[in-house]
Design an enzyme around this catalytic site. Structure first.
Site, PDB file in Angstrom:
ATOM      1  N   ARG A 104     -14.756   2.364   7.576  1.00  0.00           N
ATOM      2  CA  ARG A 104     -14.894   1.124   6.791  1.00  0.00           C
ATOM      3  C   ARG A 104     -13.629   0.272   6.721  1.00  0.00           C
ATOM      4  NH1 ARG A 104     -13.754   5.393   4.136  1.00  0.00           N
ATOM      5  NH2 ARG A 104     -12.289   5.400   2.409  1.00  0.00           N
ATOM      6  N   CYS A 154     -14.726   6.684  -4.535  1.00  0.00           N
ATOM      7  CA  CYS A 154     -15.159   6.751  -3.132  1.00  0.00           C
ATOM      8  C   CYS A 154     -14.930   8.135  -2.552  1.00  0.00           C
ATOM      9  CB  CYS A 154     -14.418   5.713  -2.298  1.00  0.00           C
ATOM     10  SG  CYS A 154     -14.836   4.045  -2.774  1.00  0.00           S
ATOM     11  N   CYS A 207     -10.527 -11.887 -18.881  1.00  0.00           N
ATOM     12  CA  CYS A 207      -9.672 -11.060 -18.030  1.00  0.00           C
ATOM     13  C   CYS A 207     -10.325  -9.687 -17.873  1.00  0.00           C
ATOM     14  CB  CYS A 207      -8.264 -10.957 -18.611  1.00  0.00           C
ATOM     15  SG  CYS A 207      -8.084  -9.797 -19.978  1.00  0.00           S
ATOM     16  N   ASN A 257      -8.302   2.088  -8.037  1.00  0.00           N
ATOM     17  CA  ASN A 257      -8.293   2.723  -9.364  1.00  0.00           C
ATOM     18  C   ASN A 257      -8.022   1.685 -10.464  1.00  0.00           C
ATOM     19  OD1 ASN A 257      -5.236   2.899 -10.280  1.00  0.00           O
ATOM     20  ND2 ASN A 257      -5.321   3.219  -8.064  1.00  0.00           N
ATOM     21  N   ASP A 262       0.840  -1.201   0.000  1.00  0.00           N
ATOM     22  CA  ASP A 262       0.000   0.000   0.000  1.00  0.00           C
ATOM     23  C   ASP A 262       0.873   1.248   0.000  1.00  0.00           C
ATOM     24  OD1 ASP A 262      -3.142   0.678   0.636  1.00  0.00           O
ATOM     25  OD2 ASP A 262      -1.786   2.256   1.299  1.00  0.00           O
TER      26      ASP A 262
HETATM   27 ZN   LIG Z   1      -8.829 -10.591 -21.942  1.00  0.00          ZN
END
Ligand SMILES: [Zn+2]
Length: 359
Positions: free
Chosen positions: A87, A205, A187, A147, A76
Site C-alpha cells: 500500500r 493497521c 480541531c 497514531n 518519518d
Molecule cells: Zn478544539
C-alpha cells in the site's frame, strides 16, 4: 533515533515561471478553473510538511510534488519493510531489501518525480521537544501518522501557531479525514476528547490490516484539500469530517462544531506540546526500555485476542501480557506500562507501542 537530515543539500527553490516547460508541465491543472495560472503560482510559492510517510503520507506527498507545491518536507521515523509494499506507493522491493529510512527513500523518489521543487527528507520521531524545529516555517501540516498521540501533538502545535493541518487516517477498509483551520473550524481535540473509547480495543493497521484503496481514497481527499488551501481557494474546502468504507461502500460527511470548552482550541492548554501525554521512555536494565503510560487501564484479554494474529507468542495472565515481534519482546501491564526487550532506542519503543497497543 537521532533527528537527522537525510540530505542537507537543499535544492534551490525554483518559483513557477511562465516559461514553456512550466506551463506545459502543469497545463492540465492550470486549465482547471479552480486552480488557473494564479493558483499554480501560489502552489509554487507554498510549502507543506508531511508528518509520517507511510501509506497515506507517501501518496499525499507524491501528489503534492506532482502538483508543483514549491517546498516539501517529509518526516518519518521508520524503515521500509516488505509488509509496506502492498500500500505504500512510493517504495519498492529494493528499498525494503536495503531497509532504507522512509524519509530518505521518499526524498529520492520525489526528486525523480519533480526536480524543480525543494524536497527534504528528515529521519526523526516527532516529539514535543523537536516539534518547533521540524514544523515551523511551513504553510500547512499534513497527517501521515499512524497514531493519535502524534496527531494530538500536531493539533496542539497547529492551533498554538494558527497553522492549518489536515487529519487523515485509515484502518481496515475504513478511512476518515478532516481539515483543521484554527479559530475557524473544530480541531482534533474538539472531535476526540471527551468521548470514551475503551482502552484495549482500539484497532491499528498492525492488528486488523488495511486495504490500499482506502488509503488512496483518504490521501486523495487530503491532497485535494491541501491544494485548495495552498492555492488560496479556501472557499472550496469541504469543511466537514468525511469518512468512507471501501468494502461496504458507505460514505459519510458530517459537520463538526467547535467545542466551546475544548482543552486545545478554547482553553489553549497544549498538554501534548508539554509532553504530558507523550509516553515517557526510560532505560530499564541492559537492552530494555520501559514505556511509562499514565491514565489508562488496558483490557488484557481483549488486547490479547486482537494481537493474536498480528504478533508471535501472545500470552497473558491477569497482570500482564507478553508478545514477540522479532527481534523484540514486549511486556504490557494492565496499567498501560510496557517493557520492551531487545532495544534501548526510545523511538523504536514508541513506534512498537503505537503500532500494537495504540495511543
Ligand atoms: Zn478544539
Amino acid at each position: 533515533m537521532q533527528s537527522r537530515r537525510a540530505d542537507r543539500t537543499a535544492h534551490p527553490l525554483s518559483p513557477f515561471s511562465k516559461d514553456f516547460a512550466s506551463l506545459e508541465r502543469y497545463s492540465r491543472q492550470i486549465l482547471f478553473a479552480g486552480i488557473g495560472e494564479s493558483g499554480q503560482q501560489r502552489l509554487a510559492a507554498s510549502s507543506a510538511v508531511i508528518v509520517g510517510c507511510g501509506a497515506i503520507g507517501a501518496s499525499t506527498v507524491s501528489l503534492l510534488a506532482r502538483a508543483g507545491v514549491g517546498r516539501l518536507r517529509v518526516l518519518d521515523r521508520d524503515f521500509v519493510e516488505s509488509s509496506n509494499l502492498q500500500r505504500q506507493a512510493l517504495f519498492d522491493e529494493s528499498d525494503a531489501r536495503d531497509s532504507l529510512p522512509k524519509a530518505f527513500a521518499a526524498q529520492q523518489k520525489l526528486r525523480a518525480i519533480n526536480s524543480a521543487i525543494s524536497i527534504e527528507g528528515v529521519v526523526a520521531d516527532l516529539t514535543p521537544q523537536n516539534a518547533g524545529e521540524l514544523l515551523s516555517d511551513f504553510d500547512l501540516l499534513l497527517d501521515g501518522t499512524d497514531n493519535f498521540e502524534t496527531r494530538l501533538l500536531l493539533n496542539d502545535f497547529a492551533v498554538k501557531h494558527s497553522l492549518p493541518w489536515i487529519y487523515a487516517a485509515a484502518v481496515g477498509s475504513y478511512g476518515v479525514t478532516m481539515t483543521v483551520r484554527p479559530g475557524r473550524s473544530a480541531c482534533l481535540a474538539c472531535l476526540l476528547e471527551g468521548t470514551n473509547t475503551p482502552a484495549g480495543v482500539e484497532e491499528t493497521c498492525d492488528t486488523v490490516g488495511v486495504l490500499a484503496p482506502v488509503v488512496q481514497l483518504i490521501s486523495s481527499l487530503e491532497s485535494a484539500e491541501a491544494l485548495k488551501l495552498l492555492a488560496g481557494k479556501e472557499d472550496a474546502l469541504h469543511g466537514r469530517l468525511v469518512s468512507a468504507d471501501v468494502w461496504s461502500g458507505r460514505f459519510q460527511s458530517v459537520e463538526i462544531s467547535r467545542n466551546p470548552n475544548c482543552r486545545c482550541c478554547a482553553r489553549r492548554e497544549f498538554s501534548y506540546l508539554q509532553g504530558q501525554a507523550q509516553p515517557h521512555v526510560t532505560l530499564c536494565g541492559r537492552d530494555s526500555v520501559q514505556i511509562h503510560e499514565r491514565f489508562r487501564s488496558l483490557d488484557l484479554p481483549a488486547l490479547g485476542a486482537r494481537l493474536a494474529t498480528a504478533v508471535e507468542s501472545v500470552r497473558h495472565n491477569e497482570f500482564l501480557l507478553r508478545f514477540r515481534v522479532p527481534p523484540y519482546e514486549m511486556t504490557v501491564f494492565a496499567d498501560g506500562r510496557a517493557i520492551l526487550k531487545g532495544s534501548t532506542d526510545a523511538a523504536v519503543a514508541r513506534s512498537l507501542y503505537a503500532r500494537f497497543i495504540g495511543a
